[in-house]
Write an enzyme that holds these catalytic residues in place. Structure first.
Site, PDB file in Angstrom:
ATOM      1  CE  LYS A 163      -4.191  -1.680  -0.147  1.00  0.00           C
ATOM      2  NZ  LYS A 163      -3.944  -3.105  -0.295  1.00  0.00           N
TER       3      LYS A 163
HETATM    4  C1  LIG Z   1     -10.112  -2.109  -1.538  1.00  0.00           C
HETATM    5  C2  LIG Z   1      -9.470  -2.887  -0.406  1.00  0.00           C
HETATM    6  N1  LIG Z   1     -10.156  -3.062   0.732  1.00  0.00           N
HETATM    7  C3  LIG Z   1      -9.646  -3.728   1.769  1.00  0.00           C
HETATM    8  C4  LIG Z   1      -8.375  -4.269   1.717  1.00  0.00           C
HETATM    9  C5  LIG Z   1      -7.879  -5.059   2.874  1.00  0.00           C
HETATM   10  O1  LIG Z   1      -6.680  -4.603   3.406  1.00  0.00           O
HETATM   11  P1  LIG Z   1      -5.670  -5.645   4.073  1.00  0.00           P
HETATM   12  O2  LIG Z   1      -4.984  -6.372   2.978  1.00  0.00           O
HETATM   13  O3  LIG Z   1      -4.732  -4.748   4.841  1.00  0.00           O
HETATM   14  O4  LIG Z   1      -6.455  -6.535   4.944  1.00  0.00           O
HETATM   15  C6  LIG Z   1      -7.610  -4.110   0.555  1.00  0.00           C
HETATM   16  C7  LIG Z   1      -6.261  -4.671   0.475  1.00  0.00           C
HETATM   17  O5  LIG Z   1      -5.679  -4.923  -0.519  1.00  0.00           O
HETATM   18  C8  LIG Z   1      -8.172  -3.411  -0.544  1.00  0.00           C
HETATM   19  O6  LIG Z   1      -7.488  -3.250  -1.671  1.00  0.00           O
END
Ligand SMILES: Cc1ncc(COP(=O)(O)O)c(C=O)c1O
Length: 379
Positions: free
Chosen positions: A183
């Protein structure tokens, strides 16, 4: 020939030093380092709201929903084009994620379609900052006001971006970020909930530590609770000092990451603007730290182009398959834009260490594909 990565972490010596100091201090769990990261995130966002760090963006979404009291029998409106994490976070509460269509130009939640999906069970709406964009969020808040809904912004792609001249997180109801490895900044893994709803803040702080009441406050002063009460479901979703140490260093680098990502996108736009077969989304990149760079390629060519690039050692991504076409979240209605975009979107390599020569290889690979096959766009 080196593989050009779609995405990657940009971490180095400073993060190693920060990790070593947490290791030397002898306490890796949740403590002062997390508290400091939360304070630094607040200062960066420039907000009076609270920031609560957790171990993933998915956990941030899940806790936000559950601590708002959303659960079995409730429905939450979600755009179908998103990472499956958004859908899983809703279903983890026992509520039903209701897939909505998206707009073709920005891949943002289509409010006209969302209105069709409202029922007496609808409790919340979860717009996604797709490719870091949240330009239309003001309309979401008007919509939520009309129907009495809570808004949980899935800003996993949106950390560090601006809307209406303010850093994301300062305005709005409940905003959730992700700090996973690729990210805009990473904490190894990690996430955060930002909200000005004080009752919600305490519920989330407790729920991230198994529901042990006021344990956060104890851990931030180097203690822990031995005698406590638990009145709600909780989880092991807290952030560790190790993660926070990485996140704190990354936060100091966000300016350079932003410039690099914006520069890469500007170059792609310049180099690919004349290429028949590639269409850009209508995003205002100056206000964004672009997490991904998806373009539209007609469905007849998308997979072939992806394979062509892969053969040249260039990774691309699909953000995303429509969630309403997954078995677990299947709907009995169609979502035409989401389905079209599911066949057309192709994300090109983008990260804070992508070099100009790597970008040139991507551009050449795309041009070669369309030249050699006479593959002119047909949509
Ligand atoms: C649009 C979106 N929502 C939620 C998430 C969830 O984040 P995490 O991977 O930190 O759990 C991601 C992660 O890639 C995402 O791209």
């Amino acid at each position: 020939m080196n593989v050009i990565r779609l995405s990657r972490s940009s971490v180095g010596e400073e993060e190693k030093v920060a990790l070593a100091s947490v290791i030397d201090a002898g306490y890796l769990g949740m403590g002062k380092e997390v508290q400091q990261f939360e304070e630094e995130l607040r200062a960066f966002i420039g907000t009076e709201n609270d920031v609560i760090c957790v171990n993933t963006g998915t956990a941030a979404l899940h806790l936000a929903l559950e601590c708002l009291g959303i659960g079995p029998g409730d429905e939450v409106l979600v755009p179908s084009i998103t990472y499956v994490a958004s859908f899983q976070a809703v279903s983890a509460t026992g509520a039903k994620p209701v897939a909505c269509d998206v707009t073709l130009d920005r891949v943002f939640l289509d409010l006209t379609d969302a209105e069709r999906r409202i029922t007496s069970k609808t409790k919340a709406i979860m717009p996604v900052h797709y490719a870091s964009d949240s330009t239309e969020m003001d309309l979401v808040y008007l919509f939520a006001g009309r129907f009495g809904l809570r808004v949980i912004e899935d800003a996993a792609h949106g950390f560090g971006c601006y809307r209406n001249g303010k850093v994301i997180g300062d305005q709005g109801d409940v905003i959730c970020f992700s700090f996973d490895g690729i990210k805009n900044i990473t904490a190894g893994e990690g996430g955060a909930v930002v909200t000005g709803d004080k009752a919600l803040v305490q519920r989330i702080r407790d729920a991230r530590l198994l529901g042990v009441e006021q344990d956060t406050e104890k851990r931030y002063s180097g203690q822990r609770s031995w005698f406590f009460d638990v009145r709600h479901q909780g989880y092991r979703y807290h952030m560790s000092n190790l993660m926070a140490a990485i996140g704190r260093v990354q936060l100091t680098k966000i300016g350079q990451f932003a410039l690099h990502r914006q520069h890469c996108v500007a170059r792609y736009q310049q180099e690919l603007s004349g290429v028949p077969g590639i269409r850009f989304l209508d995003l205002c990149y100056e206000n964004l730290i672009p997490h991904i760079f998806p373009v539209r390629v007609s469905a007849t060519h998308r997979d072939a182009l992806m394979n062509h690039l892969r053969a040249s050692h260039i990774e691309c991504g699909l953000h995303y398959q429509p969630n309403h076409q997954l078995d677990y979240f299947a709907t009995d209605y169609a979502l035409p834009n989401a389905e079209l975009l599911g066949d057309e979107l192709l994300s090109l390599p983008l990260h804070a260490e992508l070099s100009e020569s790597e970008q040139d290889r991507v551009v050449t690979g795309i041009r070669n594909y369309f030249d050699s096959a006479g593959n002119v766009r047909t949509v």
